[in-house]
Design a protein around this motif. Structure first.
Motif, mmCIF file in Angstrom:
data_model
loop_
_atom_site.group_PDB
_atom_site.id
_atom_site.type_symbol
_atom_site.label_atom_id
_atom_site.label_comp_id
_atom_site.label_asym_id
_atom_site.label_seq_id
_atom_site.Cartn_x
_atom_site.Cartn_y
_atom_site.Cartn_z
ATOM 1 N N ARG A 31 0.839 -1.193 0.000
ATOM 2 C CA ARG A 31 0.000 0.000 0.000
ATOM 3 C C ARG A 31 0.873 1.242 0.000
ATOM 4 O O ARG A 31 1.995 1.224 0.523
ATOM 5 N N HIS A 32 0.356 2.316 -0.589
ATOM 6 C CA HIS A 32 1.084 3.599 -0.565
ATOM 7 C C HIS A 32 1.090 4.119 0.868
ATOM 8 O O HIS A 32 0.028 4.320 1.468
ATOM 9 N N CYS A 33 2.280 4.326 1.395
ATOM 10 C CA CYS A 33 2.427 4.700 2.802
ATOM 11 C C CYS A 33 3.388 5.871 2.983
ATOM 12 O O CYS A 33 4.233 6.152 2.125
ATOM 13 N N ALA A 34 3.225 6.539 4.098
ATOM 14 C CA ALA A 34 4.210 7.514 4.566
ATOM 15 C C ALA A 34 5.181 6.786 5.479
ATOM 16 O O ALA A 34 4.779 5.960 6.296
ATOM 17 N N CYS A 35 6.451 7.081 5.321
ATOM 18 C CA CYS A 35 7.500 6.495 6.161
ATOM 19 C C CYS A 35 8.145 7.620 6.971
ATOM 20 O O CYS A 35 8.615 8.604 6.397
ATOM 21 N N HIS A 92 9.411 10.117 3.919
ATOM 22 C CA HIS A 92 9.390 9.592 2.550
ATOM 23 C C HIS A 92 8.027 8.936 2.331
ATOM 24 O O HIS A 92 7.244 8.772 3.282
ATOM 25 N N GLN A 93 7.722 8.559 1.114
ATOM 26 C CA GLN A 93 6.475 7.858 0.835
ATOM 27 C C GLN A 93 6.679 6.895 -0.327
ATOM 28 O O GLN A 93 7.528 7.104 -1.187
ATOM 29 N N GLY A 94 5.883 5.806 -0.311
ATOM 30 C CA GLY A 94 5.998 4.800 -1.360
ATOM 31 C C GLY A 94 5.260 3.546 -0.954
ATOM 32 O O GLY A 94 4.550 3.502 0.060
ATOM 33 N N LEU A 95 5.414 2.497 -1.739
ATOM 34 C CA LEU A 95 4.722 1.244 -1.498
ATOM 35 C C LEU A 95 5.415 0.448 -0.386
ATOM 36 O O LEU A 95 6.623 0.247 -0.414
ATOM 37 N N VAL A 96 4.622 0.003 0.586
ATOM 38 C CA VAL A 96 5.150 -0.753 1.721
ATOM 39 C C VAL A 96 4.223 -1.925 2.007
ATOM 40 O O VAL A 96 2.994 -1.793 1.947
ATOM 41 N N LEU A 136 3.475 -5.030 4.972
ATOM 42 C CA LEU A 136 3.771 -5.563 6.294
ATOM 43 C C LEU A 136 4.248 -6.997 6.114
ATOM 44 O O LEU A 136 3.484 -7.874 5.694
ATOM 45 N N ALA A 137 5.522 -7.229 6.439
ATOM 46 C CA ALA A 137 6.116 -8.539 6.238
ATOM 47 C C ALA A 137 6.277 -9.261 7.566
ATOM 48 O O ALA A 137 6.008 -8.711 8.641
ATOM 49 N N GLU A 138 6.726 -10.511 7.493
ATOM 50 C CA GLU A 138 6.863 -11.328 8.695
ATOM 51 C C GLU A 138 7.918 -10.781 9.653
ATOM 52 O O GLU A 138 7.846 -10.975 10.862
ATOM 53 N N ASN A 139 8.914 -10.095 9.111
ATOM 54 C CA ASN A 139 10.010 -9.628 9.956
ATOM 55 C C ASN A 139 10.186 -8.115 9.874
ATOM 56 O O ASN A 139 11.295 -7.594 9.990
ATOM 57 N N GLY A 140 9.092 -7.411 9.665
ATOM 58 C CA GLY A 140 9.173 -5.959 9.579
ATOM 59 C C GLY A 140 8.408 -5.428 8.387
ATOM 60 O O GLY A 140 7.253 -5.788 8.161
ATOM 61 N N PHE A 141 9.050 -4.577 7.592
ATOM 62 C CA PHE A 141 8.432 -3.956 6.430
ATOM 63 C C PHE A 141 9.211 -4.340 5.178
ATOM 64 O O PHE A 141 10.440 -4.438 5.209
ATOM 65 N N ALA A 142 8.482 -4.516 4.078
ATOM 66 C CA ALA A 142 9.107 -4.810 2.797
ATOM 67 C C ALA A 142 8.760 -3.713 1.799
ATOM 68 O O ALA A 142 7.680 -3.131 1.847
ATOM 69 N N GLY A 143 9.714 -3.431 0.902
ATOM 70 C CA GLY A 143 9.467 -2.431 -0.126
ATOM 71 C C GLY A 143 10.642 -1.485 -0.277
ATOM 72 O O GLY A 143 11.352 -1.189 0.695
ATOM 73 N N SER A 144 10.838 -1.014 -1.499
ATOM 74 C CA SER A 144 11.958 -0.106 -1.758
ATOM 75 C C SER A 144 11.809 1.215 -1.024
ATOM 76 O O SER A 144 12.807 1.893 -0.739
ATOM 77 N N ALA A 145 10.577 1.615 -0.679
ATOM 78 C CA ALA A 145 10.373 2.869 0.052
ATOM 79 C C ALA A 145 11.019 2.806 1.434
ATOM 80 O O ALA A 145 11.552 3.796 1.927
ATOM 81 N N VAL A 146 10.956 1.622 2.052
ATOM 82 C CA VAL A 146 11.572 1.454 3.374
ATOM 83 C C VAL A 146 13.085 1.516 3.261
ATOM 84 O O VAL A 146 13.757 2.133 4.091
ATOM 85 N N VAL A 147 13.629 0.896 2.217
ATOM 86 C CA VAL A 147 15.077 0.951 1.998
ATOM 87 C C VAL A 147 15.519 2.384 1.749
ATOM 88 O O VAL A 147 16.522 2.852 2.300
ATOM 89 N N ALA A 148 14.756 3.111 0.924
ATOM 90 C CA ALA A 148 15.100 4.509 0.636
ATOM 91 C C ALA A 148 15.069 5.356 1.898
ATOM 92 O O ALA A 148 15.935 6.222 2.100
ATOM 93 N N THR A 149 14.095 5.117 2.767
ATOM 94 C CA THR A 149 14.009 5.872 4.019
ATOM 95 C C THR A 149 15.244 5.633 4.877
ATOM 96 O O THR A 149 15.797 6.575 5.466
ATOM 97 N N ALA A 150 15.687 4.389 4.950
ATOM 98 C CA ALA A 150 16.881 4.069 5.722
ATOM 99 C C ALA A 150 18.122 4.748 5.140
ATOM 100 O O ALA A 150 18.986 5.239 5.883
ATOM 101 N N ARG A 151 18.209 4.778 3.821
ATOM 102 C CA ARG A 151 19.356 5.445 3.186
ATOM 103 C C ARG A 151 19.328 6.950 3.456
ATOM 104 O O ARG A 151 20.350 7.559 3.752
ATOM 105 N N LEU A 152 18.151 7.554 3.348
ATOM 106 C CA LEU A 152 18.040 8.994 3.613
ATOM 107 C C LEU A 152 18.414 9.318 5.051
ATOM 108 O O LEU A 152 19.033 10.356 5.320
#
Length: 272
Positions: A8-12, A107-111, A113-129
């Motif tokens: 889903r489109h989410c705010a991170c 940040h915002q993007g597709l996220v 809810l995974a078994e061990n946290g969050f999945a999606g490139s938006a989450v990776v981008a947030t961590a990099r930022l």
């Protein structure tokens, strides 16, 4: 806590405490107890419900994710403003070594809810930022600032550039973030600096906005720039902007924080 299936489109929203690893055990424990409390209070001040956010806790760091719901401008604006106020009050009661200073990213993007946290490139981008060198540099260059803020290009354009906040592009500095394999545009802001941040990052712009100083003996009508505006008059009021009148000074004493966006302040001296 709101849950969903699939992407889903989410705010991170990510925050990280500066220099956490250099603190002793007791100070690290205090930060881990106090950080969630400050974030909760800032959200309540901005009329946001963190109880509905999916939150991944990691010691001195938090990543919160929630589906887009139209309140994203309040995240970039009200939430950060209240968080700055909470940090100001919190740090005022502590010695400099015990202050809590935060890097904050939106940040915002597709996220998903995974078994061990969050999945999606938006989450990776947030961590990099959150690990952008520009955030660390802004912290080092502004030791009195309790928070530095970075918005991704997408989040900036949908909130600030779209005119949905009290902020403007002039309140931010455009940067290019490069962390590992990630490279993207982002927008940096040091809330404590306000308009002074623009002058620090763009001296040419500050110089261009400086009003032209009046030349002694030159007629007011011949002066260029704002100094010539509204000069006509008898010298007793607004019509004489360069006349120093000690009997017209108003002194206001303010305790606590002041939101002076849009205000105009004048400064003078006995010498004129």
């Amino acid at each position: 806590m709101l849950e969903w299936s699939g992407f889903r489109h989410c705010a991170c929203i990510a925050v990280d405490a500066q220099s956490y690893g250099s603190k002793n055990d007791r100070r690290q424990s205090e930060i881990q107890h106090d950080l969630p409390r400050l974030l909760d209070r800032a959200a309540r001040g901005a009329s946001l419900d963190r109880a509905r956010w999916q939150i991944q806790r990691k010691g001195d760091e938090q990543l919160a994710v929630r589906p887009l719901d139209g309140t994203e401008p309040r995240l970039a604006d009200d939430y950060i403003r209240h968080l700055v106020a909470e940090l100001r009050e919190y740090n005022a009661q502590r010695v400099p070594e015990a202050r809590m200073r935060l890097r904050a990213v939106l940040h915002q993007g597709l996220v998903e809810l995974a078994e061990n946290g969050f999945a999606g490139s938006a989450v990776v981008a947030t961590a990099r930022l959150l690990n952008a060198q520009q955030l660390y540099d802004a912290m080092a260059a502004n030791p009195d600032a309790n928070l530095v803020q970075l918005l991704s290009e997408d989040f900036f354009r949908s909130t600030v550039a779209g005119g949905h906040t009290t902020l403007s592009a002039a309140d931010f500095t455009h940067v290019t973030v490069r962390v590992k394999e990630y490279e993207a545009s982002a927008w940096l802001r040091v809330p404590a600096l306000g308009t002074a941040a623009r002058a620090a990052h763009d001296p040419g712009a500050a110089e261009a906005e400086m009003p032209v100083a009046p030349v002694p003996g030159e007629p007011a009508a011949d002066r260029s720039g704002p100094a010539a505006a509204g000069v006509a008059g008898d010298g007793a009021g607004i019509g004489a902007p360069h006349t120093y009148r000690a009997d017209r000074i108003n002194v206001t004493n303010v305790a606590g924080s002041v939101d002076a966006r849009g205000a105009v302040f004048g400064f003078g001296s006995v010498g004129g």
